[in-house]
Design an enzyme around this catalytic site. Structure first.
Site, PDB file in Angstrom:
ATOM      1  N   SER A  12       0.851  -1.184   0.000  1.00 19.71           N
ATOM      2  CA  SER A  12       0.000   0.000   0.000  1.00 19.71           C
ATOM      3  C   SER A  12       0.889   1.236   0.000  1.00 19.71           C
ATOM      4  O   SER A  12       1.837   1.322   0.780  1.00 19.71           O
ATOM      5  CB  SER A  12      -0.878   0.005   1.262  1.00 19.71           C
ATOM      6  OG  SER A  12      -1.276   1.324   1.577  1.00 19.71           O
ATOM      7  N   HIS A  37      -1.895  -2.005  -3.962  1.00 20.19           N
ATOM      8  CA  HIS A  37      -3.114  -1.807  -3.185  1.00 20.19           C
ATOM      9  C   HIS A  37      -3.294  -0.297  -3.002  1.00 20.19           C
ATOM     10  O   HIS A  37      -2.477   0.359  -2.349  1.00 20.19           O
ATOM     11  CB  HIS A  37      -2.938  -2.521  -1.838  1.00 20.19           C
ATOM     12  CG  HIS A  37      -4.061  -2.345  -0.874  1.00 20.19           C
ATOM     13  ND1 HIS A  37      -5.138  -3.227  -0.797  1.00 20.19           N
ATOM     14  CD2 HIS A  37      -4.290  -1.418   0.093  1.00 20.19           C
ATOM     15  CE1 HIS A  37      -5.954  -2.842   0.167  1.00 20.19           C
ATOM     16  NE2 HIS A  37      -5.469  -1.740   0.722  1.00 20.19           N
ATOM     17  N   ASP A  39      -5.385   2.786  -1.636  1.00 17.06           N
ATOM     18  CA  ASP A  39      -6.376   3.086  -0.601  1.00 17.06           C
ATOM     19  C   ASP A  39      -7.169   4.340  -0.934  1.00 17.06           C
ATOM     20  O   ASP A  39      -6.649   5.455  -0.881  1.00 17.06           O
ATOM     21  CB  ASP A  39      -5.667   3.259   0.746  1.00 17.06           C
ATOM     22  CG  ASP A  39      -5.155   1.940   1.292  1.00 17.06           C
ATOM     23  OD1 ASP A  39      -5.983   1.031   1.514  1.00 17.06           O
ATOM     24  OD2 ASP A  39      -3.927   1.807   1.474  1.00 17.06           O
ATOM     25  N   MET A  41     -10.185   6.786   0.100  1.00 15.30           N
ATOM     26  CA  MET A  41     -10.994   7.165   1.272  1.00 15.30           C
ATOM     27  C   MET A  41     -11.813   8.410   0.950  1.00 15.30           C
ATOM     28  O   MET A  41     -11.313   9.326   0.292  1.00 15.30           O
ATOM     29  CB  MET A  41     -10.079   7.459   2.463  1.00 15.30           C
ATOM     30  CG  MET A  41      -9.157   6.322   2.828  1.00 15.30           C
ATOM     31  SD  MET A  41      -8.201   6.693   4.300  1.00 15.30           S
ATOM     32  CE  MET A  41      -7.034   5.335   4.284  1.00 15.30           C
ATOM     33  N   HIS A  71      -8.846  -0.270  -2.710  1.00 14.37           N
ATOM     34  CA  HIS A  71      -9.528  -0.570  -1.449  1.00 14.37           C
ATOM     35  C   HIS A  71     -10.447   0.611  -1.179  1.00 14.37           C
ATOM     36  O   HIS A  71      -9.994   1.671  -0.744  1.00 14.37           O
ATOM     37  CB  HIS A  71      -8.476  -0.750  -0.342  1.00 14.37           C
ATOM     38  CG  HIS A  71      -9.070  -0.963   1.014  1.00 14.37           C
ATOM     39  ND1 HIS A  71      -8.314  -0.878   2.165  1.00 14.37           N
ATOM     40  CD2 HIS A  71     -10.339  -1.262   1.417  1.00 14.37           C
ATOM     41  CE1 HIS A  71      -9.101  -1.115   3.205  1.00 14.37           C
ATOM     42  NE2 HIS A  71     -10.325  -1.336   2.778  1.00 14.37           N
ATOM     43  N   MET A  73     -12.689   2.629   0.695  1.00 15.33           N
ATOM     44  CA  MET A  73     -13.208   2.959   2.025  1.00 15.33           C
ATOM     45  C   MET A  73     -14.153   4.139   1.849  1.00 15.33           C
ATOM     46  O   MET A  73     -13.838   5.289   2.182  1.00 15.33           O
ATOM     47  CB  MET A  73     -12.042   3.273   2.969  1.00 15.33           C
ATOM     48  CG  MET A  73     -11.275   2.008   3.346  1.00 15.33           C
ATOM     49  SD  MET A  73      -9.672   2.341   4.077  1.00 15.33           S
ATOM     50  CE  MET A  73      -8.647   2.380   2.610  1.00 15.33           C
ATOM     51  N   MET A 142      -9.893  -6.750   7.592  1.00 15.47           N
ATOM     52  CA  MET A 142      -9.073  -5.620   8.063  1.00 15.47           C
ATOM     53  C   MET A 142      -8.447  -5.961   9.412  1.00 15.47           C
ATOM     54  O   MET A 142      -9.115  -6.479  10.306  1.00 15.47           O
ATOM     55  CB  MET A 142      -9.924  -4.355   8.213  1.00 15.47           C
ATOM     56  CG  MET A 142     -10.327  -3.689   6.915  1.00 15.47           C
ATOM     57  SD  MET A 142      -8.941  -3.218   5.862  1.00 15.47           S
ATOM     58  CE  MET A 142      -8.131  -1.954   6.849  1.00 15.47           C
ATOM     59  N   ASP A 176      -5.056  -6.654   5.844  1.00 14.37           N
ATOM     60  CA  ASP A 176      -4.611  -5.288   5.578  1.00 14.37           C
ATOM     61  C   ASP A 176      -4.598  -4.485   6.872  1.00 14.37           C
ATOM     62  O   ASP A 176      -5.627  -4.352   7.530  1.00 14.37           O
ATOM     63  CB  ASP A 176      -5.583  -4.653   4.565  1.00 14.37           C
ATOM     64  CG  ASP A 176      -5.223  -3.219   4.217  1.00 14.37           C
ATOM     65  OD1 ASP A 176      -4.084  -2.788   4.494  1.00 14.37           O
ATOM     66  OD2 ASP A 176      -6.087  -2.515   3.654  1.00 14.37           O
ATOM     67  N   GLY A 177      -3.416  -3.963   7.204  1.00 12.04           N
ATOM     68  CA  GLY A 177      -3.289  -3.099   8.370  1.00 12.04           C
ATOM     69  C   GLY A 177      -2.274  -3.621   9.363  1.00 12.04           C
ATOM     70  O   GLY A 177      -2.465  -4.683   9.957  1.00 12.04           O
TER      71      GLY A 177
HETATM   72  O1  LIG Z   1      -6.419   0.314   4.324  1.00 15.63           O
HETATM   73  C1  LIG Z   1      -5.522   0.800   4.949  1.00 15.63           C
HETATM   74  C2  LIG Z   1      -5.805   1.697   6.082  1.00 15.63           C
HETATM   75  O2  LIG Z   1      -7.143   1.890   6.204  1.00 15.63           O
HETATM   76  C3  LIG Z   1      -4.088   0.538   4.511  1.00 15.63           C
HETATM   77  O3  LIG Z   1      -4.088  -0.296   3.388  1.00 15.63           O
HETATM   78  C4  LIG Z   1      -3.249  -0.081   5.584  1.00 15.63           C
HETATM   79  O4  LIG Z   1      -3.331   0.570   6.772  1.00 15.63           O
HETATM   80  C5  LIG Z   1      -1.807  -0.265   5.104  1.00 15.63           C
HETATM   81  O5  LIG Z   1      -0.907   0.450   5.819  1.00 15.63           O
HETATM   82  P1  LIG Z   1      -0.056  -0.139   7.043  1.00 15.63           P
HETATM   83  O6  LIG Z   1       0.588  -1.422   6.581  1.00 15.63           O
HETATM   84  O7  LIG Z   1       0.916   0.938   7.311  1.00 15.63           O
HETATM   85  O8  LIG Z   1      -1.014  -0.395   8.160  1.00 15.63           O
HETATM   86 FE   LIG Z   2      -6.110  -0.763   2.518  1.00 19.97          FE
END
Ligand SMILES: O=C(CO)[C@H](O)[C@H](O)COP(=O)(O)O
Ligand SMILES: [Fe+2]
Length: 229
Positions: A12, A37, A39, A41, A71, A73, A142, A176-177
């Site tokens: 990401s 990926h 993101d 938002m 992704h 959001m 997530m 993810d995250g």
């Molecule tokens: O969807 C996401 C946040 O909403 C990102 O894809 C995710 O947080 C990736 O970053 P990291 O690996 O730094 O957490």
């Molecule tokens: Fe994401």
């Protein structure tokens, strides 16, 4: 011929220098990323804003052959299907929480030539996404509250991944995250095969080695299960 699972790493770019979106993205691909990926938002579904289809389209004009996953959001995922398809997106992953017509959205995504991914936030039970597995190409679990990069990995979400892997051996399951070298064992052992990693990859001194480590860890876990079948 039987289908088999593959470990795929999708960095990401959320926490990278977005003024250099093309350079950062190309570097990730050159360093062995399997997909990107992206993101998206909307400042409504999550308390943050990033970018939309105009930027994705510009990126696609410079990077012709990478697999792009967006992704989404966003509160109204249906609204952005056609523009994202036009921007050259390959997979459109959206959250099921704000919508009631998940099947219809998946159908529309596929009609626009994209793969459909369905995502859930940490507070959403896995059963709520399970009912859409037959119409989706991938499930995203997530492992942080969506909205920001660089947050702490939520290990308790692995129960959802384990449940899905147990019941759907060939399902593409993405996490993810907060995923990186220190949390990848957890994800791999739970059964995730599509790995999003932001900060841990973009902030790494050796991106290529980090991406390889993530992929090898996941592929080893997949092969181990295959060999015991
Ligand atoms: O969807 C996401 C946040 O909403 C990102 O894809 C995710 O947080 C990736 O970053 P990291 O690996 O730094 O957490
Ligand atoms: Fe994401």
């Amino acid at each position: 011929m039987s289908r088999s699972l593959k470990a795929l790493i999708g960095p990401s770019i959320l926490n990278s220098d977005l003024s250099k979106l093309f350079e950062e993205s190309q570097k990730l691909m050159d360093n062995g990323a399997d997909y990107l990926h992206l993101d998206v938002m909307d400042g409504h579904f999550v308390p943050n804003l990033t970018f939309g289809h105009p930027i994705v389209k510009c990126l696609r004009n410079h990077i012709k052959d990478a697999f792009f996953e967006t992704h989404m959001m966003v509160s109204r995922p249906e609204q952005w299907i056609a523009p994202m398809a036009d921007a050259g997106v390959n997979q459109y992953t959206f959250h099921i929480e704000p919508v009631t017509n998940v099947e219809e959205i998946c159908r529309k995504i596929k009609e626009h030539g994209m793969k459909a991914g369905v995502a859930i936030k940490p507070g959403t039970p896995v059963e709520e996404v399970e009912e859409y597995i037959s119409v989706a190409d991938m499930v995203l679990i997530m492992t942080v509250e969506p909205g920001f990069g660089g947050q702490k990995f939520m290990e308790d979400q692995m129960a959802k991944v384990q449940y899905l892997r147990k019941h759907y051996p060939l399902l593409n399951i993405e996490v993810d995250g907060g995923v990186g070298p220190s949390t990848i064992d957890c994800c791999a052992n739970a059964g995730a095969n599509m790995i999003v990693s932001g900060t841990a990859v973009t902030g790494s001194k050796d991106q290529m080695a980090t991406i390889k480590l993530l992929r090898d860890t996941v592929q080893t876990a997949i092969d181990k299960v295959k060999n015991t079948e």
